[in-house]
Write a protein that holds these residues in place. Structure first.
Motif, mmCIF file in Angstrom:
data_model
loop_
_atom_site.group_PDB
_atom_site.id
_atom_site.type_symbol
_atom_site.label_atom_id
_atom_site.label_comp_id
_atom_site.label_asym_id
_atom_site.label_seq_id
_atom_site.Cartn_x
_atom_site.Cartn_y
_atom_site.Cartn_z
ATOM 1 N N GLU A 18 40.256 20.164 -28.671
ATOM 2 C CA GLU A 18 39.382 19.411 -29.570
ATOM 3 C C GLU A 18 40.018 18.087 -29.972
ATOM 4 O OE1 GLU A 18 37.318 19.768 -34.000
ATOM 5 O OE2 GLU A 18 38.471 21.446 -33.177
ATOM 6 N N ARG A 19 41.299 18.118 -30.363
ATOM 7 C CA ARG A 19 41.981 16.884 -30.770
ATOM 8 C C ARG A 19 42.074 15.888 -29.619
ATOM 9 N NH1 ARG A 19 45.398 20.572 -33.473
ATOM 10 N NH2 ARG A 19 46.896 20.461 -31.761
ATOM 11 N N GLU A 20 42.368 16.383 -28.415
ATOM 12 C CA GLU A 20 42.494 15.493 -27.255
ATOM 13 C C GLU A 20 41.165 14.835 -26.927
ATOM 14 O OE1 GLU A 20 44.076 17.927 -24.176
ATOM 15 O OE2 GLU A 20 46.161 17.802 -24.902
ATOM 16 N N ILE A 21 40.091 15.603 -27.000
ATOM 17 C CA ILE A 21 38.770 15.070 -26.673
ATOM 18 C C ILE A 21 38.360 13.991 -27.664
ATOM 19 C CG2 ILE A 21 36.305 15.649 -26.749
ATOM 20 C CD1 ILE A 21 36.920 18.196 -25.239
ATOM 21 N N VAL A 22 38.478 14.257 -28.961
ATOM 22 C CA VAL A 22 38.026 13.271 -29.944
ATOM 23 C C VAL A 22 38.898 12.018 -29.908
ATOM 24 C CG1 VAL A 22 36.987 15.002 -31.456
ATOM 25 C CG2 VAL A 22 39.355 14.315 -31.841
ATOM 26 N N THR A 23 40.176 12.183 -29.618
ATOM 27 C CA THR A 23 41.075 11.023 -29.537
ATOM 28 C C THR A 23 40.705 10.127 -28.359
ATOM 29 O OG1 THR A 23 42.905 12.221 -30.564
ATOM 30 C CG2 THR A 23 43.465 10.270 -29.277
ATOM 31 N N LYS A 24 40.501 10.731 -27.203
ATOM 32 C CA LYS A 24 40.169 9.956 -26.005
ATOM 33 C C LYS A 24 38.763 9.381 -26.086
ATOM 34 C CE LYS A 24 43.388 12.509 -23.084
ATOM 35 N NZ LYS A 24 43.557 13.497 -21.993
ATOM 36 N N ALA A 25 37.843 10.106 -26.719
ATOM 37 C CA ALA A 25 36.483 9.601 -26.887
ATOM 38 C C ALA A 25 36.471 8.362 -27.775
ATOM 39 C CB ALA A 25 35.586 10.685 -27.468
#
Length: 322
Positions: free
Chosen positions: A290-297
């Motif tokens: 979840e953290r990786e997705i929102v950061t990259k998004a």
């Protein structure tokens, strides 16, 4: 050009802000308030407009055919993806483009990237939002999914309803809120004329009419994820706004969504309701993902969907109309 007629689909559009920022005077009109080009011609003459912009090639562009002032067409999503499948609409859109090609006063234009700027309300009342949706405020470990869309067929807002309700029966802390403009609720009532029966048949699924944009942004930030279940999309502002707000996105795997979401990198793409549930559970059980997705998004939106770049594109479009 000091006086610009903006022909749009709703009473507010970001293009007005872009153009007024450099001194233009804009007058926004709802395309649904006019039936033919002669009505627009009379309006242009009466108000002494010097240029016009139409949002959507069919809904707006058809009304500017034969216009005696410079005009630009800003393509939307429905016109490109859906209206072209309709024979009469396709013919009209082709005629508008032919007129644009043969006249120096016409300037068809397609913004490459939608500019995003989110403004969550500082006074948003989360408890009242849950109350209006009919969600118990004492729900432990609440996981709220938010589907933002006009309730019309191309958005397919009922696509996940059955599987979501089944999931909620097993895990009562799971809820889906569908929120959309009141003008589009006809779609819902045609499909589910008995609202009370619908809500009792599909527990865990809640319907709300539209709320101010800053409240919507604040609500999205409090939700676990934003959902998109459309049959067809051009470039979903709801998806991009969720990315900017650091909210995970789960979207139906269609070309328009896949163009802005990299699966398991900037969001999650599902092909059917069952996969939606599977991916949602994996996201809920993997905080690192979840953290990786929102950061990259967030990085993606800042790089490719800058509000400043969109503003410059609109301003350059108007300069080409002079």
């Amino acid at each position: 050009i000091p006086q610009i007629f903006m022909h749009v689909l709703n009473p507010k559009h970001e293009s007005e802000d872009h153009l007024e920022a450099v001194g233009h005077i804009c007058s926004l009109k709802d395309a649904f308030g006019y039936e033919n080009p002669s009505e627009i011609a009379n309006l242009i003459s009466a108000e002494k407009f010097e240029a016009a912009l139409a949002i959507h090639l069919y809904k707006g562009g058809r009304l500017l055919q034969g216009s005696r002032i410079p005009f630009g067409i800003i393509f939307g999503g429905t016109d490109i993806n859906e209206d072209v499948k309709h024979e009469e609409k396709h013919r009209v859109m082709g005629a508008v483009l032919e007129e644009a090609r043969s006249s120096k006063t016409c300037c068809p234009f397609l913004p490459l990237n939608l500019g995003i700027m989110t403004t969550p309300s500082a006074t948003f009342n989360w408890k009242r939002f849950l109350q209006n949706a009919g969600i118990p405020q004492d729900t432990e470990n609440l996981r709220l999914f938010l589907l933002i869309c006009g309730l019309r067929r191309v958005k397919d807002p009922l696509y996940l309803v059955d599987v979501f309700s089944e999931w909620h029966r097993r895990e009562p802390h799971i809820h889906l809120v569908i929120i959309g403009p009141a003008v589009s609720w006809g779609f819902f009532f045609r499909n589910c004329p008995n609202y009370a029966h619908f809500t009792s048949r599909t527990p865990g699924v809640h319907l709300l009419q539209e709320i101010p944009q800053d409240d919507l942004h604040a609500a999205a930030k409090r939700c676990f994820a934003v959902v998109n279940s459309s049959i067809s999309e051009g470039m979903s502002a709801a998806i991009l706004e969720a990315m900017d707000l650091d909210v995970p996105v789960l979207a139906r795997n269609i070309p328009g969504n896949a163009a802005i979401i990299q699966h398991k990198v900037t969001g999650l793409l599902f092909t059917d309701p069952q996969e939606f549930v599977q991916l949602s559970k994996s996201l809920m059980n993997d905080p690192t993902l979840e953290r990786e997705i929102v950061t990259k998004a967030k990085v993606y939106v800042k790089k490719h969907h800058s509000w400043d770049c969109e503003r410059e594109a609109y301003q350059n479009l108007v300069l080409r109309l002079q």
